[in-house]
Enzyme design. Structure first.
Site, PDB file in Angstrom:
ATOM      1  N   ARG A  41      37.115  71.789 110.274  1.00 27.13           N
ATOM      2  CA  ARG A  41      37.999  70.830 110.948  1.00 27.13           C
ATOM      3  C   ARG A  41      37.232  69.936 111.908  1.00 27.13           C
ATOM      4  O   ARG A  41      37.615  68.777 112.115  1.00 27.13           O
ATOM      5  CB  ARG A  41      39.100  71.571 111.700  1.00 27.13           C
ATOM      6  CG  ARG A  41      40.109  72.148 110.736  1.00 27.13           C
ATOM      7  CD  ARG A  41      41.199  72.881 111.445  1.00 27.13           C
ATOM      8  NE  ARG A  41      42.240  73.240 110.497  1.00 27.13           N
ATOM      9  CZ  ARG A  41      43.211  74.088 110.758  1.00 27.13           C
ATOM     10  NH1 ARG A  41      43.293  74.661 111.931  1.00 27.13           N
ATOM     11  NH2 ARG A  41      44.111  74.353 109.852  1.00 27.13           N
ATOM     12  N   LYS A 227      57.609  82.597  97.868  1.00 30.52           N
ATOM     13  CA  LYS A 227      59.068  82.661  98.003  1.00 30.52           C
ATOM     14  C   LYS A 227      59.783  81.356  97.695  1.00 30.52           C
ATOM     15  O   LYS A 227      59.332  80.284  98.085  1.00 30.52           O
ATOM     16  CB  LYS A 227      59.430  83.070  99.426  1.00 30.52           C
ATOM     17  CG  LYS A 227      59.035  84.480  99.744  1.00 30.52           C
ATOM     18  CD  LYS A 227      59.429  84.774 101.165  1.00 30.52           C
ATOM     19  CE  LYS A 227      59.197  86.250 101.499  1.00 30.52           C
ATOM     20  NZ  LYS A 227      59.400  86.482 102.925  1.00 30.52           N
ATOM     21  N   GLY A 380      48.602  75.531 102.600  1.00 28.36           N
ATOM     22  CA  GLY A 380      47.404  76.227 103.067  1.00 28.36           C
ATOM     23  C   GLY A 380      46.799  77.133 102.012  1.00 28.36           C
ATOM     24  O   GLY A 380      45.594  77.090 101.742  1.00 28.36           O
ATOM     25  N   GLY A 403      51.250  73.502 107.089  1.00 28.35           N
ATOM     26  CA  GLY A 403      52.650  73.259 107.413  1.00 28.35           C
ATOM     27  C   GLY A 403      53.010  71.779 107.353  1.00 28.35           C
ATOM     28  O   GLY A 403      54.085  71.407 106.876  1.00 28.35           O
TER      29      GLY A 403
HETATM   30  P1  ADP Z   1      51.104  77.576 100.209  1.00 31.50           P
HETATM   31  O1  ADP Z   1      50.490  78.141 101.467  1.00 31.50           O
HETATM   32  O2  ADP Z   1      50.096  76.864  99.371  1.00 31.50           O
HETATM   33  O3  ADP Z   1      52.326  76.763 100.501  1.00 31.50           O
HETATM   34  P2  ADP Z   1      52.595  79.998  99.716  1.00 31.50           P
HETATM   35  O4  ADP Z   1      52.334  80.422 101.111  1.00 31.50           O
HETATM   36  O5  ADP Z   1      53.958  79.629  99.340  1.00 31.50           O
HETATM   37  O6  ADP Z   1      51.575  78.816  99.304  1.00 31.50           O
HETATM   38  O7  ADP Z   1      52.200  81.161  98.703  1.00 31.50           O
HETATM   39  C1  ADP Z   1      50.932  81.713  98.610  1.00 31.50           C
HETATM   40  C2  ADP Z   1      51.009  83.191  98.347  1.00 31.50           C
HETATM   41  O8  ADP Z   1      51.863  83.484  97.247  1.00 31.50           O
HETATM   42  C3  ADP Z   1      49.660  83.765  97.984  1.00 31.50           C
HETATM   43  O9  ADP Z   1      49.238  84.611  99.032  1.00 31.50           O
HETATM   44  C4  ADP Z   1      49.906  84.521  96.687  1.00 31.50           C
HETATM   45  O10 ADP Z   1      49.287  85.792  96.647  1.00 31.50           O
HETATM   46  C5  ADP Z   1      51.408  84.697  96.688  1.00 31.50           C
HETATM   47  N1  ADP Z   1      51.930  84.900  95.326  1.00 31.50           N
HETATM   48  C6  ADP Z   1      51.795  84.105  94.258  1.00 31.50           C
HETATM   49  N2  ADP Z   1      52.355  84.666  93.166  1.00 31.50           N
HETATM   50  C7  ADP Z   1      52.861  85.845  93.564  1.00 31.50           C
HETATM   51  C8  ADP Z   1      53.541  86.918  92.895  1.00 31.50           C
HETATM   52  N3  ADP Z   1      53.813  86.846  91.599  1.00 31.50           N
HETATM   53  N4  ADP Z   1      53.903  87.991  93.622  1.00 31.50           N
HETATM   54  C9  ADP Z   1      53.619  88.048  94.928  1.00 31.50           C
HETATM   55  N5  ADP Z   1      52.985  87.101  95.621  1.00 31.50           N
HETATM   56  C10 ADP Z   1      52.593  86.004  94.947  1.00 31.50           C
HETATM   57 MG    MG Z   2      51.118  79.764 102.702  1.00 31.86          MG
END
Ligand code: ADP
Ligand code: MG
Length: 423
Positions: A41, A227, A380, A403
């Site tokens: 950063r 989620k 992230g 975020g």
């Molecule tokens: P971002 O930070 O890019 O917005 P998220 O925080 O929504 O992404 O999701 C990332 C997490 O989702 C990762 O830590 C990954 O391990 C988890 N993940 C992806 N697929 C699954 C799954 N099938 N079951 C449980 N966790 C999952």
């Molecule tokens: Mg995330």
């Protein structure tokens, strides 16, 4: 929201004192040694800093770091909530917790990178900061202390914003990771100073803003992650804009269960099943192609060395959980991005942190690296996945704000962007 904002190139900075909001919230070693474990950063902020210095500005840089507790009573309350014995919570310990979030190590690293002295202020808008800001000459840089040492920062207190603004003639924001927050140093100051963006924010606005407002079509949105509930806003907004939506990751099992599939022990948000059906219906009504996994890699437990097998979507036996998209789904998804004009990707396709369940995420990253499409990665964990799998330099743009990039993709107004002057 208008993404067309003035930048440092649209304003005369010579001879001006510039309050520059950076994102120097870097990870530090846990042992209180003040060692910065990743200076990405700080490095990312260099182009804007150098531009300002080379064009005759005096730079007053500022940033937050971590979540200091600016009042002793509040700190005691928070620590007690965390289960600490109140009798052990001394004023000295509170002071130490603040000292650990000082920006002094950042000043030292910044000086190394710029190969010039960086003057460090002992406070944010106190006597020391004001005196040093007043004495600052064109071509020099001063770093204020952690903005969150001031109670007014996160409350967007106008008095604090005013005090910060009083030290400068111009406000430049380059802290994309913080633009979704209306704090004194990210938005409030713009009430008292002309405000423009630095190069980092400009790039985010150009790429993400451009992809949302005026994408080269077809626009394919790939949505995954853990989620549904954390991605409702993103799904909603992209349904309005995209030609194709691809669903993967943990959220896919809620969609599957809602359609009557068996998901075993997979991540499931029962409360969001109706919502996911609504999204499928909405996509159909709008003529948006919505792709769901047709097969899935399942594991007998959540572990890197779990036993695994591939089954059809919706046929996950009890005791097993889906941790990645399956090979047929990989083919389907890679095919769907092949002729895209723009791809926006948020959320890994599986638990990429476990090598055995990273194949789906890796295949999608590889497919993106081979398209002619503008490829934009937000979120992230998604950024981390693309980096970890070695595809970072093959993407058009990887957003630096976790975020902030999510809220951007949700179509929300970002206070730290809205406050900048329109072009
Ligand atoms: P971002 O930070 O890019 O917005 P998220 O925080 O929504 O992404 O999701 C990332 C997490 O989702 C990762 O830590 C990954 O391990 C988890 N993940 C992806 N697929 C699954 C799954 N099938 N079951 C449980 N966790 C999952
Ligand atoms: Mg995330």
């Amino acid at each position: 929201m208008n993404y067309n904002k003035k930048t440092v190139r649209d304003i005369d900075v010579a001879g001006k004192k510039v309050l520059l909001r950076c994102d120097f919230n870097v990870p530090m070693a846990k042992d209180s040694s003040g060692v910065i474990t990743d200076d990405k950063r700080i490095v990312a902020a260099l182009p804007t800093i150098r531009y300002l210095l080379e064009n005759g500005a005096a730079v007053i840089a500022c940033s937050h770091m971590g979540k200091p507790q600016p009042s002793f009573d509040k700190w005691v309350q928070k620590q007690t909530e965390k289960g600490k014995d109140p009798a052990t919570l001394t004023e000295a310990k509170w002071q130490k917790s603040l000292a650990e979030l000082s920006l002094k190590p950042v000043a030292a690293r910044l000086a190394e990178l710029l190969e010039m002295p960086v003057i460090m202020a002992a406070d944010v808008v106190g006597e020391d900061a004001r005196a040093k800001a007043a004495a600052l000459q064109p071509g020099q840089i001063l770093l204020l202390e952690n903005t969150r040492f001031e109670k007014g920062e996160t409350k967007n207190d106008p008095a604090l914003a005013r005090a910060m603004a009083d030290m400068a003639d111009l406000y430049v924001s380059d802290a994309f990771g913080a633009v979704h927050r209306a704090h004194a140093s990210t938005a409030g100051v713009a009430d008292y100073l002309p405000a423009v963006s630095g190069f980092l924010i400009q790039k985010e606005l150009d790429f993400i803003g451009g992809a949302l407002a005026n994408p080269k079509r077809p626009l394919v949105a790939i949505l995954g992650g853990s989620k549904v509930s954390s991605k409702i806003g993103v799904i909603n907004n992209l349904l309005e804009i995209a030609d194709t939506i691809i669903i993967g990751g943990g959220m896919a099992y809620t969609f599957s269960a809602a359609q009557g599939g068996k998901v075993g022990d997979s991540l499931l948000e029962a409360d969001w099943m109706d919502y996911s059906n609504e999204m499928v219906a909405k996509a159909a009504a709008k003529g948006v192609k919505l792709l769901l996994p047709v097969d899935t890699v399942i594991a007998d437990r959540f572990a890197p060395d779990a036993a695994q097998q591939v089954v059809k979507a919706g046929e996950i036996p009890d005791g097993w959980q889906g941790l990645d998209i399956g090979p047929e789904t990989v083919k389907l998804y890679c095919d769907a991005v092949k002729d895209a004009g723009t791809v926006i990707w948020n959320g890994p396709m599986g638990v990429f942190e476990f090598a055995a369940f990273a194949k789906g995420t890796e295949a999608v990253a590889e497919a993106l690296s081979k398209t002619e499409a503008t490829t934009i990665i937000g979120g992230g964990d998604s950024a981390a996945a693309v980096q970890q799998l070695g595809y970072a330099d093959k993407m058009t743009h990887i957003s630096t704000g976790g975020g902030a990039s999510l809220e951007f993709m949700e179509g929300k107004e970002l206070p730290g962007v809205a406050c900048l002057l329109d072009k």
